[in-house]
Design an enzyme around this catalytic site. Structure first.
Site, PDB file in Angstrom:
ATOM      1  N   HIS A  54       0.867  34.481  41.246  1.00  0.00           N
ATOM      2  CA  HIS A  54       2.247  34.966  41.183  1.00  0.00           C
ATOM      3  C   HIS A  54       2.519  36.012  40.099  1.00  0.00           C
ATOM      4  O   HIS A  54       3.673  36.198  39.694  1.00  0.00           O
ATOM      5  CB  HIS A  54       3.224  33.783  41.030  1.00  0.00           C
ATOM      6  CG  HIS A  54       4.415  33.933  41.924  1.00  0.00           C
ATOM      7  ND1 HIS A  54       5.539  33.154  41.821  1.00  0.00           N
ATOM      8  CD2 HIS A  54       4.666  34.798  42.926  1.00  0.00           C
ATOM      9  CE1 HIS A  54       6.420  33.524  42.723  1.00  0.00           C
ATOM     10  NE2 HIS A  54       5.902  34.517  43.410  1.00  0.00           N
TER      11      HIS A  54
ATOM     12  N   ASP B 179       4.727  23.295  40.390  1.00  0.00           N
ATOM     13  CA  ASP B 179       5.630  24.324  40.916  1.00  0.00           C
ATOM     14  C   ASP B 179       6.958  23.683  41.311  1.00  0.00           C
ATOM     15  O   ASP B 179       7.016  22.877  42.247  1.00  0.00           O
ATOM     16  CB  ASP B 179       4.971  24.983  42.135  1.00  0.00           C
ATOM     17  CG  ASP B 179       5.586  26.331  42.449  1.00  0.00           C
ATOM     18  OD1 ASP B 179       6.638  26.669  41.867  1.00  0.00           O
ATOM     19  OD2 ASP B 179       4.990  27.064  43.275  1.00  0.00           O
ATOM     20  N   ASP B 180       8.013  24.038  40.579  1.00  0.00           N
ATOM     21  CA  ASP B 180       9.361  23.528  40.860  1.00  0.00           C
ATOM     22  C   ASP B 180       9.466  22.011  40.704  1.00  0.00           C
ATOM     23  O   ASP B 180      10.416  21.412  41.220  1.00  0.00           O
ATOM     24  CB  ASP B 180       9.833  23.894  42.287  1.00  0.00           C
ATOM     25  CG  ASP B 180      10.083  25.383  42.474  1.00  0.00           C
ATOM     26  OD1 ASP B 180       9.710  26.177  41.592  1.00  0.00           O
ATOM     27  OD2 ASP B 180      10.641  25.748  43.525  1.00  0.00           O
TER      28      ASP B 180
ATOM     29  N   CYS C   6       9.467  31.038  38.939  1.00  0.00           N
ATOM     30  CA  CYS C   6       8.000  30.983  38.936  1.00  0.00           C
ATOM     31  C   CYS C   6       7.322  32.101  38.154  1.00  0.00           C
ATOM     32  O   CYS C   6       6.573  31.860  37.213  1.00  0.00           O
ATOM     33  CB  CYS C   6       7.452  31.045  40.363  1.00  0.00           C
ATOM     34  SG  CYS C   6       8.165  29.892  41.528  1.00  0.00           S
TER      35      CYS C   6
ATOM     36  N   ASP D 286       6.638  24.818  36.046  1.00  0.00           N
ATOM     37  CA  ASP D 286       7.014  26.216  35.748  1.00  0.00           C
ATOM     38  C   ASP D 286       8.518  26.441  35.646  1.00  0.00           C
ATOM     39  O   ASP D 286       8.956  27.400  35.006  1.00  0.00           O
ATOM     40  CB  ASP D 286       6.390  27.185  36.758  1.00  0.00           C
ATOM     41  CG  ASP D 286       6.950  27.033  38.162  1.00  0.00           C
ATOM     42  OD1 ASP D 286       7.545  25.977  38.473  1.00  0.00           O
ATOM     43  OD2 ASP D 286       6.784  27.977  38.967  1.00  0.00           O
ATOM     44  N   ASN D 287       9.298  25.567  36.286  1.00  0.00           N
ATOM     45  CA  ASN D 287      10.766  25.671  36.190  1.00  0.00           C
ATOM     46  C   ASN D 287      11.357  24.374  36.692  1.00  0.00           C
ATOM     47  O   ASN D 287      10.640  23.511  37.209  1.00  0.00           O
ATOM     48  CB  ASN D 287      11.316  26.893  36.961  1.00  0.00           C
ATOM     49  CG  ASN D 287      10.787  27.010  38.379  1.00  0.00           C
ATOM     50  OD1 ASN D 287      10.020  27.900  38.705  1.00  0.00           O
ATOM     51  ND2 ASN D 287      11.186  26.072  39.232  1.00  0.00           N
TER      52      ASN D 287
HETATM   53 CA   LIG Z   1       8.375  27.531  40.527  1.00  0.00          CA
END
Ligand SMILES: [Ca+2]
Ligand SMILES: [Ca+2]
Lengths: 437, 437
Positions: B124, B21-22, B61, B271-272
């Site tokens: 999410h 995540d990130d 996300c 995810d990003n």
């Molecule tokens: Ca994210």
């Protein structure tokens, strides 16, 4: 032969220092170049020790090389200028002197232990008679005394001679072609062959050697030979990197083939950060701020790998803050020599780092000319002065920090912070974007 | 047992997708993080295939995760919004829906081949009943439906529930603590144990499984457990990365120990891009421009590693332009399934890449909400629109490109270039600093 007096507990290895020109930290796959086109350097790291925190002593060619070969800061060895733009030091063609004769260069030290020394490639510590490599301790030389700006026009641009030992054998762009249009040149191949040949001769003679292999293909105007041109994902600059990477692989393979790898200490690094002012014709400093000529991380943090099978543990990453000056001190220690005691040496003996992965506490000083701009201690870097380049240059389109701008940091006047330095934590903030105060 | 009808030429492997995540491209040692604190991920790359050109389908996300699980762009699967700041899409707490029921998610496909599927961590794709993982094909779930912003104050900030399958078992910050002051939390350890336990159970049962392992420790506020806090050179963010790297190593070791490594396809990605607006509490996008929420490389290029001993050649680097959407298409192909023919799939079947290091020609689309901002074809990226964030946000101190400013590119209004796109060569210029026109 334990009775002959040989001390097998401290063999004196051959020493090879591979010094790139303007290659950036971020140009190697192992340091995050997205193209991942340096398989030989990545393998060298996998077989050796990687130094993500290794520095030059000055962000320009000449003083960096002087520091490497003397183990001393430019302000001590005297080989710097402050009258050029941005307080930086280089060796313009007009300079008549060279590295001071009082300085002791690495090959001069190693000679005491019977080493034969050769420089292949760029010297840059003086280009007039009396200041050339063979007058500074090297036994052999193939290369040029200076940068290959050019070509020679006979009026404003002096020639870039190529020497074979003490004999000038031709000129860059004339006898040793660089096609400015296509970027084609065979010089890296010549430098590779010169290196391989020297190694072979010394291996046959069982004589300890020091090879200072200093090709200049990644200095603008960058060049590569026909087999490499157009091969990289990164254009001509990447082609030059690929050819140098190939050459590093050839040299390491050669050491293995000749059976001397376990008796040869090899260190790869670069003389200063990537020349971002050259745009896409320059290299990459990865996540670091700005580039060549500056005292930000992009100007002075260098790719660095140590390799010595059987002595340096494979696949290790050192947290040591290292310097090109350490190559002098470490090399003389490896050769079993005692450091001169009549002068200050700034280089460390890295043997505990190389053999035991120890970390030695030491600061890193970031100079422009004789101005100490910043100091790193542990993860902290304090800027006493900030400066990218002048408004005058910047307005002419010369940019040491293209695409980057950190307010109050990448300044276009030399800003003083000596009373309250700007401090960065380089672990959390390798890009020097968030001053702690 | 060649007579039982089993097709040994196409075994159906277990599938593990590790989605961070990130986490940024530049957070891994193998992608140039100077701290080099991800030995397990670096080893995964050395044993598998590295993808330096791998992308998410949206720089936030929710739509990224929807694209991964459907193999389709957000504009096809419908899971995006354009009403939020910077045209970006996310799942605010107020959203009542989720991923459309018409979409076919990866676990729904895999069920046809007898796979059991578990999501561990962040979902999410909808947080209300009817839109949770067990209503979208997953057999098991341990984790939270949403981001762990918080903590819950009962007035303006909704709670972040933690589910064990269909049962809510507590809340982030209450039953599942994150100490906002120290950053201490055991959640990554819980997520690791949930993953290891699921793998063990399925291995004992000889049942093919899909584990979607989606911890959120590198999403602000970042956290790590006591054993990792303060251990990294990078502060709390680096501590979280170290714990996730450790966990990846534990999972790979577990597969080896259980003897199922050669029957398990593992893919690691994020995810990003790193959330640069979080400053030193965010990650690193290496040499790439800007970060999360943008369609510059820093927002959408992701770290990516494929691992499958005996099937994917060790130590290879792929030049493939890949996408999280390919994980859907590749996974169903590995499971021996035929892709649904009633809809467009944007994901590629990467098997020729994984097994033969082939390169498949395909474009990469960079979206914000339903706006196609840019397209990459080969090394070229064309920006049809440029935008970092609005002047209003920027003036409030929200910065998606801290320390970076490329004139006419990192604009604070949405600038149109549809008639003459701004084109970059990402090989020569990965940082998107020098438009070709
Ligand atoms: Ca994210
Ligand atoms: Ca240089």
């Amino acid at each position: 032969s334990v009775w002959t007096g040989d001390d097998f507990s401290a063999p004196t290895p051959n020493i090879i220092i591979m010094l790139m020109d303007d290659m950036g930290w971020g140009d190697l796959g192992v340091f995050g170049q997205p193209s991942k086109e340096t398989p030989n350097l990545d393998r060298m790291a996998a077989e050796g020790m990687l130094f993500p925190n290794f520095y030059t002593a000055n962000p320009l060619c000449s003083p960096s090389r002087a520091s490497l070969l003397t183990g001393r800061l430019p302000v001590r060895n005297g080989f710097y200028t402050t009258n050029a733009h941005a307080r930086n030091a280089y060796t313009p063609q007009e300079v008549v002197g060279g590295i001071p004769q009082e300085e002791i260069l690495l090959p001069e030290m190693l000679k005491k232990k019977g080493y034969i020394s050769k420089i292949v490639g760029k010297w840059h510590l003086g280009h007039r008679p009396g200041h050339l490599p063979l007058e500074n301790g090297f036994d052999e030389w193939f290369g040029a005394p200076n940068c290959h700006f050019g070509p020679y026009n006979g009026i404003t641009t002096p020639n870039i001679p190529v020497y074979n030992n003490s004999e000038m054998v031709g000129r860059y762009y004339e006898d040793f072609q660089i096609d400015r249009k296509t970027g084609e040149s065979n010089l890296t191949q010549l430098y590779l062959q010169e290196g391989l040949g020297f190694i072979f001769t010394q291996a046959l003679a069982h004589r300890p050697f020091f090879l200072y292999w200093a090709p200049d293909a990644t200095h603008a105007p960058v060049y590569a030979s026909k087999n490499f041109l157009g091969k990289s994902q990164r254009g001509r600059y990447g082609d030059a990197v690929m050819e140098l990477d190939y050459s590093v692989g050839q040299i390491l393979d050669w050491l293995n083939l000749l059976g001397i790898a376990k008796n040869t200490f090899v260190f790869f690094t670069s003389d200063n950060g990537a020349a971002l002012m050259s745009g896409i014709m320059g290299g990459s400093n990865g996540p670091f701020l700005c580039g060549k000529e500056t005292t930000f991380e992009g100007g002075m943090r260098e790719p660095a790998i140590a390799w010595w099978p059987g002595h340096i543990p494979a696949g290790t990453v050192s947290r040591q803050l290292g310097s090109v000056m350490d190559l002098f001190t470490t090399s003389i220690a490896l050769a079993g020599l005692v450091a001169p005691d009549d002068r200050v040496l700034d280089g460390l003996d890295l043997r505990p780092v190389l053999f035991n992965n120890s970390v030695i506490d030491r600061p890193i000083f970031y100079y422009r000319g004789n101005e100490m701009m910043a100091v790193r201690v542990g993860p902290y870097k304090a800027h006493y002065w900030t400066w990218s380049n002048s408004w005058e240059e910047f307005n002419k389109g010369i940019n040491f920090c293209p695409g980057e701008e950190v307010a109050g940091i990448t300044t276009h006047t030399q800003e003083e912070h000596t009373l309250q330095p700007l401090i960065f934590h380089l672990g959390r903030d390798p890009g020097e974007k968030y001053p702690i105060r």
